[in-house]
Design an enzyme around this catalytic site. Structure first.
Site, PDB file in Angstrom:
ATOM      1  N   LYS A  80      39.989 -44.161  30.318  1.00  0.00           N
ATOM      2  CA  LYS A  80      39.010 -44.672  29.353  1.00  0.00           C
ATOM      3  C   LYS A  80      38.518 -46.051  29.792  1.00  0.00           C
ATOM      4  O   LYS A  80      39.302 -46.897  30.220  1.00  0.00           O
ATOM      5  CB  LYS A  80      39.647 -44.754  27.964  1.00  0.00           C
ATOM      6  CG  LYS A  80      38.697 -45.220  26.863  1.00  0.00           C
ATOM      7  CD  LYS A  80      39.416 -45.254  25.527  1.00  0.00           C
ATOM      8  CE  LYS A  80      38.514 -45.714  24.395  1.00  0.00           C
ATOM      9  NZ  LYS A  80      39.225 -45.744  23.098  1.00  0.00           N
ATOM     10  N   SER A 156      37.343 -43.453  19.359  1.00  0.00           N
ATOM     11  CA  SER A 156      36.527 -44.019  20.410  1.00  0.00           C
ATOM     12  C   SER A 156      36.825 -43.440  21.797  1.00  0.00           C
ATOM     13  O   SER A 156      36.122 -43.736  22.753  1.00  0.00           O
ATOM     14  CB  SER A 156      36.720 -45.541  20.454  1.00  0.00           C
ATOM     15  OG  SER A 156      38.048 -45.885  20.795  1.00  0.00           O
ATOM     16  N   SER A 180      41.599 -43.544  17.337  1.00  0.00           N
ATOM     17  CA  SER A 180      40.705 -43.322  18.475  1.00  0.00           C
ATOM     18  C   SER A 180      41.213 -42.351  19.527  1.00  0.00           C
ATOM     19  O   SER A 180      40.469 -41.971  20.430  1.00  0.00           O
ATOM     20  CB  SER A 180      40.373 -44.658  19.149  1.00  0.00           C
ATOM     21  OG  SER A 180      39.529 -45.418  18.326  1.00  0.00           O
TER      22      SER A 180
END
Length: 467
Positions: A80, A156, A180
């Site tokens: 990520k 996220s 997230s």
């Protein structure tokens, strides 16, 4: 072999050992899958094909010598774009980050994976600074759900979830400050674990404070366990991290869950849940009962801590972005800029009241969990909604993304281990997730129960249409 990109990490390392296929072949297959699908999904910030193939060739040589560097040697992995990767710009989904600076460190989880020979394919999309429960940003645009590209994959860590679901790589790293990892795992039909706070070291520490966690996102629970064996190792840069527990998370995964005491809370006492989601979760709980768990329907007894969470989260946004020059503030996601503006009204007394409320919630949950091994809830109260939107059209947007994620952020406040495991599909083919919340520090029971459920069902074996 044409399906190498769909193989689990556990199967890949076994195949490497038996010389059935090579890390180079697997890396090529994963890179080809990214090339085929990412124009429509937009899950990748960057793809580092040349670097990945060089790592795969080095791994291939080690496997030929029967001397792998670690348990994930040669396994394709995605990171990520909030986590530092040496040599790659970490842009955090923001136009305010200068890519022309030294990128000379790995975050702890990235460093451990590199040390064990993982093959880094590229970085996955995030909303700006990981601030919300969907994945779009002014920098990278809209990331889409492989099950229905008109829908959001959640956030996220939505780039990681979409990529895992679409077969880009078996291992992906995510972060979870308010859901997230679990939100996108639930919307995208994969497994995602938010470990106990401190179990996976982080550096630099999140500006959103001690609600923020780092964890694995995978298609199988076994792969997440394999990943945890690597990333849950100590790193002196994180002064909040837990001492290593010496746990082999892959050991005794098949031991079953007979006699496990589970509290099932269908709505935490205050959440309105979509009827299809409620039915899928209820059916999943019946499977746990059939596997021998003792299930009691009971709420943990706390009121919605949304106001407490928002105060702490909005304060983190203020600390991170409140002093940006006005020219840079204009580059922000407008909804994030609004959060920063709202945060200016938070007083020290407000913040201290939120800290006090959080402590009360944490104490209450520690005591509640003395009676149960796990708390089970839906991961989300709704299926995935329209991509590019901050919230479903019928949800009050005053709380930004917090209002439609009521099952996740309470357990960031309490820091307990929590995971989302796929538990079926709606009539429109959208995934649903079952949330398993464990006692603090008992990540293993969360994962072993998720593995037992996944082994008794076949939801993770279904592939998104067109992938």
């Amino acid at each position: 072999m044409t399906d190498l990109h769909w193989k689990s990490a556990a199967k890949l390392v076994k195949g490497y050992a038996k010389k059935k296929f090579s890390p180079v072949e697997v890396a090529q297959a994963c890179l080809a899958q990214i090339e085929r699908h990412d124009k429509r999904l937009n899950a990748m910030v960057s793809v580092h094909a040349e670097e990945a193939l060089a790592q795969a060739k080095a791994s291939e040589k080690r496997w030929i010598k029967a001397a792998p560097q670690g348990p994930v040697d040669g396994v394709p992995t995605l990171i990520k774009d909030l986590l530092l990767v040496r040599g790659w710009p970490t842009l955090r989904g923001s136009r305010t980050v200068d890519r022309n600076q030294a990128w000379d460190q790995d975050s702890p989880s990235v460093a451990r994976l590199r040390e064990c020979g993982a093959v880094f394919l590229g970085s996955t999309t995030t909303p700006e600074f990981g601030w919300k429960g969907v994945t779009d940003s002014p920098l990278t645009g809209i990331t889409r759900n492989p099950w229905d590209v008109t829908k959001t994959p959640g956030g996220s860590s939505g780039g990681s979830s979409a990529a895992a679901a679409a077969g880009y790589a078996p291992l992906t790293l995510g972060t979870d400050g308010g859901g997230s990892i679990r939100i996108p795992a639930g919307f995208s039909g994969i497994f995602g674990l938010k470990p106990s706070f401190g179990r996976v070291p982080a550096y630099p520490l999140s500006p959103f404070g001690t609600v923020a966690h780092v964890g694995p996102m995978t298609r199988t629970v076994e792969d997440a366990c394999l990943m945890m064996n690597v990333i849950a190792q100590p790193d002196p840069r994180d002064w909040t991290s837990l001492p290593p527990d010496g746990m082999d998370y892959t050991a005794k995964l098949g031991r079953g869950i007979e006699g496990l005491k589970i509290a099932f809370s269908p709505a935490l006492g205050y959440v309105e849940v979509d009827a299809e989601i409620a039915k899928l979760v209820q059916d999943a709980v019946k499977v746990l009962e059939e596997l021998g768990a003792e299930v009691e329907e009971v709420d943990p007894g706390f009121e919605d801590p949304a106001a407490c969470f928002r105060t702490l989260w909005w304060s983190g946004a203020r600390a991170l972005l409140g002093k940006l020059p006005e020219a840079k503030k204009k580059l922000l996601d407008p909804a994030l800029a609004d959060v920063v503006a709202q945060s200016m009204a938070i007083s020290l007394e407000d913040y201290q009241d939120a800290v006090k409320a959080r402590g009360a919630l944490g104490s209450q949950m520690r005591q509640f969990m003395e009676r149960y091994d796990l708390l089970v809830t839906p991961a989300l109260p709704i299926p995935a909604f329209e991509a590019g939107k901050l919230a479903p059209a019928d949800v009050d947007n005053t709380g930004k993304w917090v209002n439609w994620t009521p099952f996740s952020y309470p357990f960031n406040l309490t820091q307990q281990p929590a995971a989302s495991v796929p538990c079926g599909f709606t009539a429109k083919g959208l995934p649903a997730g079952l949330q398993l919340v464990g006692r603090m520090f008992d990540d293993r029971t969360v994962m072993s129960t998720a593995h037992a459920y996944q082994s008794a069902t076949a939801w993770n074996k279904t592939k998104p249409p067109g992938c």
